[in-house]
Design a protein around this motif. Structure first.
Motif, PDB file in Angstrom:
ATOM      1  N   THR A   1     -51.653  63.647  29.956  1.00  0.00           N
ATOM      2  CA  THR A   1     -50.469  62.703  30.262  1.00  0.00           C
ATOM      3  C   THR A   1     -49.926  62.089  28.919  1.00  0.00           C
ATOM      4  N   GLU A   2     -48.749  61.217  28.946  1.00  0.00           N
ATOM      5  CA  GLU A   2     -48.584  60.909  27.761  1.00  0.00           C
ATOM      6  C   GLU A   2     -49.159  59.679  27.035  1.00  0.00           C
ATOM      7  N   GLU A   3     -50.009  58.834  27.805  1.00  0.00           N
ATOM      8  CA  GLU A   3     -50.700  58.008  27.343  1.00  0.00           C
ATOM      9  C   GLU A   3     -52.118  58.573  26.814  1.00  0.00           C
ATOM     10  N   ARG A   4     -52.512  59.643  27.280  1.00  0.00           N
ATOM     11  CA  ARG A   4     -53.569  60.646  26.781  1.00  0.00           C
ATOM     12  C   ARG A   4     -53.150  61.233  25.412  1.00  0.00           C
ATOM     13  N   ARG A   5     -52.012  61.575  25.520  1.00  0.00           N
ATOM     14  CA  ARG A   5     -51.519  62.318  24.040  1.00  0.00           C
ATOM     15  C   ARG A   5     -51.387  61.198  23.075  1.00  0.00           C
ATOM     16  N   LYS A   6     -50.796  59.989  23.350  1.00  0.00           N
ATOM     17  CA  LYS A   6     -50.777  58.836  22.281  1.00  0.00           C
ATOM     18  C   LYS A   6     -52.278  58.622  21.788  1.00  0.00           C
ATOM     19  N   ASP A   7     -53.261  58.447  22.596  1.00  0.00           N
ATOM     20  CA  ASP A   7     -54.751  58.238  22.302  1.00  0.00           C
ATOM     21  C   ASP A   7     -55.174  59.360  21.477  1.00  0.00           C
ATOM     22  N   LEU A   8     -54.889  60.657  21.730  1.00  0.00           N
ATOM     23  CA  LEU A   8     -55.434  61.798  21.046  1.00  0.00           C
ATOM     24  C   LEU A   8     -54.593  61.670  19.588  1.00  0.00           C
ATOM     25  N   VAL A   9     -53.507  61.456  19.478  1.00  0.00           N
ATOM     26  CA  VAL A   9     -52.828  61.152  18.055  1.00  0.00           C
ATOM     27  C   VAL A   9     -53.434  60.051  17.434  1.00  0.00           C
ATOM     28  N   LYS A  10     -53.936  59.018  17.987  1.00  0.00           N
ATOM     29  CA  LYS A  10     -54.632  57.989  17.045  1.00  0.00           C
ATOM     30  C   LYS A  10     -56.044  58.456  16.800  1.00  0.00           C
ATOM     31  N   MET A  11     -56.660  59.149  17.644  1.00  0.00           N
ATOM     32  CA  MET A  11     -57.862  59.539  17.264  1.00  0.00           C
ATOM     33  C   MET A  11     -57.557  60.662  15.736  1.00  0.00           C
ATOM     34  N   ALA A  12     -56.855  61.409  16.104  1.00  0.00           N
ATOM     35  CA  ALA A  12     -56.424  62.627  14.902  1.00  0.00           C
ATOM     36  C   ALA A  12     -56.101  61.548  13.770  1.00  0.00           C
ATOM     37  N   LYS A  13     -55.315  60.728  13.786  1.00  0.00           N
ATOM     38  CA  LYS A  13     -55.137  59.650  12.586  1.00  0.00           C
ATOM     39  C   LYS A  13     -56.518  59.159  12.084  1.00  0.00           C
ATOM     40  N   LYS A  14     -57.148  58.486  12.856  1.00  0.00           N
ATOM     41  CA  LYS A  14     -58.418  58.172  12.396  1.00  0.00           C
ATOM     42  C   LYS A  14     -59.472  59.095  11.481  1.00  0.00           C
ATOM     43  N   TYR A  15     -59.522  60.390  12.041  1.00  0.00           N
ATOM     44  CA  TYR A  15     -60.108  61.398  11.629  1.00  0.00           C
ATOM     45  C   TYR A  15     -59.413  61.585  10.114  1.00  0.00           C
ATOM     46  N   THR A  16     -58.129  61.590  10.115  1.00  0.00           N
ATOM     47  CA  THR A  16     -57.589  61.948   8.848  1.00  0.00           C
ATOM     48  C   THR A  16     -57.949  60.848   8.019  1.00  0.00           C
ATOM     49  N   GLU A  17     -57.756  59.528   8.215  1.00  0.00           N
ATOM     50  CA  GLU A  17     -57.983  58.543   7.462  1.00  0.00           C
ATOM     51  C   GLU A  17     -59.446  58.695   6.880  1.00  0.00           C
ATOM     52  N   GLU A  18     -60.409  58.929   7.810  1.00  0.00           N
ATOM     53  CA  GLU A  18     -61.722  59.211   7.150  1.00  0.00           C
ATOM     54  C   GLU A  18     -61.860  60.320   6.117  1.00  0.00           C
ATOM     55  N   ALA A  19     -61.148  61.259   6.308  1.00  0.00           N
ATOM     56  CA  ALA A  19     -61.134  62.537   5.309  1.00  0.00           C
ATOM     57  C   ALA A  19     -60.426  61.917   3.963  1.00  0.00           C
ATOM     58  N   LYS A  20     -59.492  61.224   4.066  1.00  0.00           N
ATOM     59  CA  LYS A  20     -58.750  60.827   3.048  1.00  0.00           C
ATOM     60  C   LYS A  20     -59.704  59.777   2.132  1.00  0.00           C
ATOM     61  N   VAL A  21     -60.560  58.934   2.872  1.00  0.00           N
ATOM     62  CA  VAL A  21     -61.415  58.181   2.306  1.00  0.00           C
ATOM     63  C   VAL A  21     -62.521  58.873   1.582  1.00  0.00           C
ATOM     64  N   ALA A  22     -63.000  59.898   2.193  1.00  0.00           N
ATOM     65  CA  ALA A  22     -63.995  60.887   1.675  1.00  0.00           C
ATOM     66  C   ALA A  22     -63.363  61.354   0.429  1.00  0.00           C
TER      67      ALA A  22
END
Length: 184
Positions: free
Chosen positions: A105-126
């Protein structure tokens, strides 16, 4: 100095590799064996990776097929899938366990994008933490007079270039994953 730059590149590459691994676990609209890689099955009292008790295949873009090698493992595999964070329901036909991947669903897609952004931010911090650690070790060498001031500044510039390159790689991986998630 070369040793420090090599160490910096190696550690930062591990951060990117980990990011890609995290991304593979994010459910997109199509089936992937990576979705079930992390599932552990209670097999004869021992948590065992799914790939060690069954073969996992993708017969079509929306289905994951799991063929257990031992008939006694069916119930344990189904239970492990139900307990996983996938939110998918397995269907057992006696020979194969099939998992259908419903369209997102559109809502689930947006949640997945948020999770992907969170993972990316964690990688940048590392990646930035690696930069900080390398710069601190370079500073110790400079203070111990094992390195000249010019070499120290050159090394810091090189570390910053490597850091910028890996931050760019993380952003590129995010952009690709975001495109994949939002694709209908």
């Amino acid at each position: 100095m070369e040793k420090h730059l090599e160490e910096c590149t190696t550690k930062m590459q591990k951060s990117i590799d980990n990011l890609v691994k995290e991304f593979s676990r994010l459910r997109t609209g199509r089936a992937s064996t990576a979705l079930v890689d992390h599932i552990k099955v209670e097999y004869y009292g021992t948590p065992t990776p799914l790939a060690q008790v069954a073969s996992v295949s993708i017969p079509d873009s929306r289905t994951i097929a799991i063929s257990p090698w031992d008939r006694n493992a069916f119930a344990a595999i189904e239970k492990a899938i139900m307990k996983s964070d996938l939110g998918l329901t397995p269907v057992n036909d006696g020979r194969t366990i099939r998992i259908s991947i419903p369209p997102l669903t559109e809502e689930r897609r947006k949640d997945l994008v948020k999770m992907a952004k969170k993972y990316t931010e964690e990688a940048k911090v590392a990646i930035r933490n690696v930069r900080r650690d390398i710069n601190e070790s370079l500073k110790k060498k400079k203070n111990a007079k094992e390195m000249s001031e010019d070499d120290f500044h050159k090394a810091q510039e090189d570390v910053q270039k490597i850091t910028d390159d890996f931050i760019h790689k993380a952003d590129a991986a995010l952009a690709a994953k975001e495109k994949e998630i939002m694709e209908i």
